[in-house]
Design a protein around this motif. Sequence first.
Motif, PDB file in Angstrom:
ATOM      1  N   ARG A  88     -22.482 -32.250  -0.161  1.00  0.00           N
ATOM      2  CA  ARG A  88     -21.535 -31.679  -1.111  1.00  0.00           C
ATOM      3  C   ARG A  88     -20.237 -32.483  -1.123  1.00  0.00           C
ATOM      4  O   ARG A  88     -19.676 -32.810  -0.081  1.00  0.00           O
ATOM      5  N   CYS A  89     -19.778 -32.790  -2.324  1.00  0.00           N
ATOM      6  CA  CYS A  89     -18.543 -33.552  -2.509  1.00  0.00           C
ATOM      7  C   CYS A  89     -17.537 -32.680  -3.250  1.00  0.00           C
ATOM      8  O   CYS A  89     -17.875 -32.000  -4.219  1.00  0.00           O
ATOM      9  N   TYR A  90     -16.287 -32.732  -2.798  1.00  0.00           N
ATOM     10  CA  TYR A  90     -15.184 -32.021  -3.454  1.00  0.00           C
ATOM     11  C   TYR A  90     -14.234 -33.042  -4.076  1.00  0.00           C
ATOM     12  O   TYR A  90     -13.794 -33.983  -3.401  1.00  0.00           O
ATOM     13  N   THR A  91     -13.959 -32.851  -5.349  1.00  0.00           N
ATOM     14  CA  THR A  91     -13.065 -33.746  -6.082  1.00  0.00           C
ATOM     15  C   THR A  91     -11.753 -33.030  -6.354  1.00  0.00           C
ATOM     16  O   THR A  91     -11.738 -31.940  -6.947  1.00  0.00           O
ATOM     17  N   VAL A  92     -10.654 -33.645  -5.930  1.00  0.00           N
ATOM     18  CA  VAL A  92      -9.310 -33.083  -6.101  1.00  0.00           C
ATOM     19  C   VAL A  92      -8.618 -33.840  -7.229  1.00  0.00           C
ATOM     20  O   VAL A  92      -8.450 -35.066  -7.151  1.00  0.00           O
ATOM     21  N   HIS A 135     -10.408 -42.650  -6.833  1.00  0.00           N
ATOM     22  CA  HIS A 135     -10.795 -43.205  -8.126  1.00  0.00           C
ATOM     23  C   HIS A 135     -10.005 -42.516  -9.230  1.00  0.00           C
ATOM     24  O   HIS A 135      -9.234 -41.579  -8.979  1.00  0.00           O
ATOM     25  N   ASP A 136     -10.176 -42.992 -10.449  1.00  0.00           N
ATOM     26  CA  ASP A 136      -9.519 -42.414 -11.612  1.00  0.00           C
ATOM     27  C   ASP A 136      -9.947 -40.952 -11.759  1.00  0.00           C
ATOM     28  O   ASP A 136     -11.098 -40.594 -11.507  1.00  0.00           O
ATOM     29  N   LYS A 137      -8.999 -40.117 -12.179  1.00  0.00           N
ATOM     30  CA  LYS A 137      -9.289 -38.687 -12.289  1.00  0.00           C
ATOM     31  C   LYS A 137     -10.331 -38.387 -13.361  1.00  0.00           C
ATOM     32  O   LYS A 137     -10.928 -37.306 -13.374  1.00  0.00           O
ATOM     33  N   ARG A 138     -10.582 -39.329 -14.266  1.00  0.00           N
ATOM     34  CA  ARG A 138     -11.604 -39.126 -15.280  1.00  0.00           C
ATOM     35  C   ARG A 138     -13.012 -39.334 -14.732  1.00  0.00           C
ATOM     36  O   ARG A 138     -13.995 -38.913 -15.347  1.00  0.00           O
ATOM     37  N   GLU A 139     -13.118 -40.013 -13.599  1.00  0.00           N
ATOM     38  CA  GLU A 139     -14.422 -40.305 -13.017  1.00  0.00           C
ATOM     39  C   GLU A 139     -14.907 -39.146 -12.150  1.00  0.00           C
ATOM     40  O   GLU A 139     -14.122 -38.311 -11.699  1.00  0.00           O
ATOM     41  N   ASN A 140     -16.214 -39.125 -11.918  1.00  0.00           N
ATOM     42  CA  ASN A 140     -16.840 -38.185 -11.005  1.00  0.00           C
ATOM     43  C   ASN A 140     -17.591 -38.959  -9.935  1.00  0.00           C
ATOM     44  O   ASN A 140     -18.051 -40.085 -10.168  1.00  0.00           O
ATOM     45  N   PHE A 141     -17.729 -38.347  -8.782  1.00  0.00           N
ATOM     46  CA  PHE A 141     -18.423 -39.025  -7.688  1.00  0.00           C
ATOM     47  C   PHE A 141     -19.918 -39.111  -7.985  1.00  0.00           C
ATOM     48  O   PHE A 141     -20.549 -38.128  -8.367  1.00  0.00           O
ATOM     49  N   THR A 142     -20.484 -40.290  -7.823  1.00  0.00           N
ATOM     50  CA  THR A 142     -21.916 -40.512  -7.915  1.00  0.00           C
ATOM     51  C   THR A 142     -22.313 -41.403  -6.753  1.00  0.00           C
ATOM     52  O   THR A 142     -21.766 -42.483  -6.584  1.00  0.00           O
ATOM     53  N   GLU A 143     -23.246 -40.958  -5.953  1.00  0.00           N
ATOM     54  CA  GLU A 143     -23.567 -41.672  -4.726  1.00  0.00           C
ATOM     55  C   GLU A 143     -24.321 -42.964  -4.990  1.00  0.00           C
ATOM     56  O   GLU A 143     -24.332 -43.866  -4.151  1.00  0.00           O
ATOM     57  N   ILE A 144     -24.946 -43.121  -6.138  1.00  0.00           N
ATOM     58  CA  ILE A 144     -25.707 -44.335  -6.414  1.00  0.00           C
ATOM     59  C   ILE A 144     -24.796 -45.467  -6.863  1.00  0.00           C
ATOM     60  O   ILE A 144     -24.816 -46.565  -6.318  1.00  0.00           O
ATOM     61  N   LYS A 185     -13.533 -42.927 -25.730  1.00  0.00           N
ATOM     62  CA  LYS A 185     -13.731 -41.486 -25.766  1.00  0.00           C
ATOM     63  C   LYS A 185     -13.064 -40.837 -24.561  1.00  0.00           C
ATOM     64  O   LYS A 185     -13.181 -41.312 -23.438  1.00  0.00           O
ATOM     65  N   GLU A 186     -12.358 -39.739 -24.800  1.00  0.00           N
ATOM     66  CA  GLU A 186     -11.650 -39.042 -23.736  1.00  0.00           C
ATOM     67  C   GLU A 186     -12.653 -38.440 -22.748  1.00  0.00           C
ATOM     68  O   GLU A 186     -13.590 -37.747 -23.121  1.00  0.00           O
ATOM     69  N   GLY A 187     -12.447 -38.735 -21.471  1.00  0.00           N
ATOM     70  CA  GLY A 187     -13.324 -38.198 -20.441  1.00  0.00           C
ATOM     71  C   GLY A 187     -14.605 -38.971 -20.242  1.00  0.00           C
ATOM     72  O   GLY A 187     -15.467 -38.535 -19.466  1.00  0.00           O
ATOM     73  N   TYR A 188     -14.754 -40.112 -20.919  1.00  0.00           N
ATOM     74  CA  TYR A 188     -15.983 -40.892 -20.760  1.00  0.00           C
ATOM     75  C   TYR A 188     -15.999 -41.601 -19.405  1.00  0.00           C
ATOM     76  O   TYR A 188     -14.993 -42.124 -18.949  1.00  0.00           O
ATOM     77  N   SER A 189     -17.159 -41.605 -18.757  1.00  0.00           N
ATOM     78  CA  SER A 189     -17.334 -42.256 -17.463  1.00  0.00           C
ATOM     79  C   SER A 189     -18.611 -43.081 -17.500  1.00  0.00           C
ATOM     80  O   SER A 189     -19.706 -42.515 -17.663  1.00  0.00           O
ATOM     81  N   ASP A 190     -18.495 -44.387 -17.387  1.00  0.00           N
ATOM     82  CA  ASP A 190     -19.687 -45.226 -17.370  1.00  0.00           C
ATOM     83  C   ASP A 190     -20.477 -45.045 -16.077  1.00  0.00           C
ATOM     84  O   ASP A 190     -21.697 -45.228 -16.049  1.00  0.00           O
ATOM     85  N   ILE A 191     -19.801 -44.677 -14.986  1.00  0.00           N
ATOM     86  CA  ILE A 191     -20.502 -44.424 -13.727  1.00  0.00           C
ATOM     87  C   ILE A 191     -21.389 -43.190 -13.859  1.00  0.00           C
ATOM     88  O   ILE A 191     -22.546 -43.184 -13.421  1.00  0.00           O
ATOM     89  N   LYS A 192     -20.866 -42.132 -14.466  1.00  0.00           N
ATOM     90  CA  LYS A 192     -21.661 -40.927 -14.684  1.00  0.00           C
ATOM     91  C   LYS A 192     -22.803 -41.199 -15.652  1.00  0.00           C
ATOM     92  O   LYS A 192     -23.920 -40.686 -15.474  1.00  0.00           O
TER      93      LYS A 192
END
Length: 378
Positions: A88-92, A135-144, A185-192
Amino acid sequence: MMQSQQQQQQDPCESERKLRNDCDLSRGYCPHPKFATCWMDYPFGELSFEDFFNNATFSQEETFYSYGLNGERSNVAIDSSVHFYMGRCYTVRPLMDMKRVSKSVGYSLMLEHNIFTSVSDVDLASGAGWHIFLHDKRENFTEINMKGSGRVEYVFAGINEQIEIKLQSQYFSNVETHKETCSRKEGYSDIKCGEICIWQDLSDESDCSGPWMHDMNLEPCNDSDSMRNLIKNYKEVYESDDDYECNCMSPCESRIFTTYIQSRKPFYQPEPRTLLYIYYTTKLISMIEERPSYDTTQFIADVGGSLGFLLGLSVLGIIGILEHLTLFFCGDCIRRLQLKNEEKNISKSPEDGESQTSVETLDINDVYTVEKAQLGKY
């Protein structure tokens, strides 16, 4: 941020918040879900994957002893996500823009580790701690894709440790071209986007999805063989150093953080806790903007300057040349149009046409020459 895997391998049967006894499910031999023993006796269809993973990881209350931005909890938002290898990951994320830079107005986080204390001579606390990704607040954690991304900073914090992390940031703005497109695009994440692409391919190959693959169209795996096959394929992608082929655009604007450890010292507490300070020390931000080195405007200016220099032409001269060329090639058409318009005007105004025609006139000699015989005498 998340607890290190060292903690998850200590004693998987000590958590009292299971919906059912995980030791009975795995017979006490399940240090991590990646092992086949965890799925041999799993009650597929009876216990949902979501409940299993939620109860096998630690909640926010069990993870954050205290937190805040500028000393206030209301200035941050915390959300969580479950991952297969990292747990489990928590993003602040911040909810306000700070106008000052110092340790007192930055992030302050006190994390509580749920390590199992043993009475043996083995030091289980050694190597246990927290994986911290910035990381940037627009990004989300992805383990890959996090391990291959150049836009993520990583810091490991051990338990009973106090760390001060200084931040510097760089802002990049890219130019979109026909060959290399980017997204604004607002909120776009290439990692996600890349993570979802990998999830979809693996789910299609196994004909089922895993509990960490959110919002997939396929149903979760419902037997041990399909789950083990999915985990095997996922492991190959996770451990591979090759880039996965996905049609994901890069963001046109991105921010990269650079971290500097200001201090790292012991943090003495009765409980296994970690204290983090994350803050800026300067308001200066490096901005790198990409621009085309030679655009259409510059090309037209260069052509016009070269013609003016070589031929001695000016704007008025070019207009005159164009006028003569137009008359030369289109002069007959212009004259025919003029005559046509004149005839049209005449046909529309008959009175004006009559007024322009004169009656037949007589010679003045005929008017005043009279035969003598016709003159009277006096």
